[in-house]
Write an enzyme that holds these catalytic residues in place. Structure first.
Site, PDB file in Angstrom:
ATOM      1  CE  LYS A 170      -3.211   3.096   0.821  1.00 18.17           C
ATOM      2  NZ  LYS A 170      -4.069   3.602  -0.263  1.00 18.17           N
ATOM      3  CB  CYS A 182      -2.802   8.738   0.132  1.00 17.02           C
ATOM      4  SG  CYS A 182      -4.360   8.003   0.674  1.00 17.02           S
TER       5      CYS A 182
END
Length: 338
Positions: free
Chosen positions: A109, A163
């Site tokens: 991720k 993010c």
């Protein structure tokens, strides 16, 4: 830490025949070093309950589509947890489901977003190089991306959102271990974090051609969301751009139909009225509604000798220059370098 609090909260209850799914972005090692110890204090993993880590893969504005159509990675410690979780996600996801170790899932991720961040930094650096050469990065991208194994991204005002600015740091800071060093990742973060400064310098230099200064200049900013067609302003580069302009004495007005955030600028609801008071138009977000604006009408509405600093390349450069607009973009310095 929110994840720790959540784990403590659910650990107080029986997890018998329950599947726990963690989807938060976490530093590698968090699942085994933090989550598992808390949840197994009163419940036995593998026989009483099951747990997996499934990295979230969705983008604001298209969450439902991404949930259904994006391949998912399921990280597990015990095989039964992985099998049960895969059966669950197969009922939701119309794409490939990959089973792997929880450590690989944690790292994957973070590497996904770090990969994007590094490529954004490369595009921004190439854009600045094109400015120095007096060329247009758009033309370079058109030519360069004809190569089947090259895809140079569009440079812009910097990375933002929940993010990209944080995940590279999570990757380099494993749970309860010493930080990992990395030149390319940290240098990329530094480049992207510096882009708001570069945008302000482009504005300053554009004004300098007309013997003007930031102080007293009226500037309209289009968009403060960190990406197109969303309302999310978390870690948006617009914050730093607007803050610096205000600090330098500019009169900053902000128009973004998707959010009321203005980062200290004056929020306006009528774009054409705001344009009539503006010396400079700065595009920081490429909302679709902005792409429909008529350049000729913009030129006729703004003050004399209008300047457009188009950090998202939503306008046609040649059309703008043919209309007498001083056009500047990240990757195209226009008259600044001539």
């Amino acid at each position: 830490m929110y994840l720790e609090k959540a784990c403590i909260s659910i650990s107080e209850f029986s997890l018998l025949n329950k599947l726990v799914v963690i989807e938060s972005s976490i530093p590698p090692g968090t699942f085994e070093e933090l989550v598992i110890p808390i949840l197994t204090k009163k419940n036995k993993l593998g026989s009483e309950f099951w747990i997996v880590f499934v990295p979230e893969r969705l983008a604001p504005g298209q969450a439902f589509t991404d949930i259904q159509n994006t391949p998912r990675v399921i990280g597990f410690i015990d095989e039964n947890s992985g099998i049960i979780a895969k059966a669950l996600y197969e009922k939701i996801v119309n794409a490939e489901i990959l089973l792997t170790s929880v450590r690989i899932a944690e790292i994957s991720k973070l590497v996904e977003n770090t990969f994007r961040d590094v490529n954004v930094a490369l595009a921004n650096e190439v854009g600045i190089i094109c400015e120095s050469y007096g060329t247009d990065v758009d033309e370079l991208i058109r030519v360069r991306n004809s190569h089947p194994r090259v895809k140079l991204l569009q440079p812009g005002p910097g990375g933002g959102g929940p993010c990209l600015p944080k995940d590279p740091y999570l990757l380099l800071n494993p749970q309860r271990k010493q930080p990992i060093s990395s030149r390319i990742i940290l240098d990329s973060r530094s480049i992207n974090d510096s882009m708001p400064d570069h945008v302000v310098n482009l504005i300053k230099e554009s004004l300098g051609i007309q013997n003007k200064m930031l102080t007293g200049t009226s500037i309209l900013v289009l968009g403060v969301a960190y990406k197109a067609n969303v309302s999310d302003t978390r870690l948006s580069p617009a914050k730093e751009v607007i803050s610096q302009l205000i600090k330098n004495g500019s009169v900053v007005r902000v128009f973004d139909p998707n959010t009321t955030e203005s980062f200290g600028g004056e929020t306006v609801s009528e774009i054409w009225k705001a344009l009539s008071m503006s010396d400079v138009l700065v595009v920081l977000t490429d909302h679709d509604v902005f792409k429909k604006l008529n350049l000729k009408q913009i030129q006729q509405t703004m003050k004399r000798n209008p300047i457009i600093v188009d950090t998202r390349r939503i306008f046609n450069r040649k059309e703008a220059e043919d209309l007498g607009i001083q056009y500047v973009a990240v990757g195209y310095a226009g008259k600044i370098k001539t």
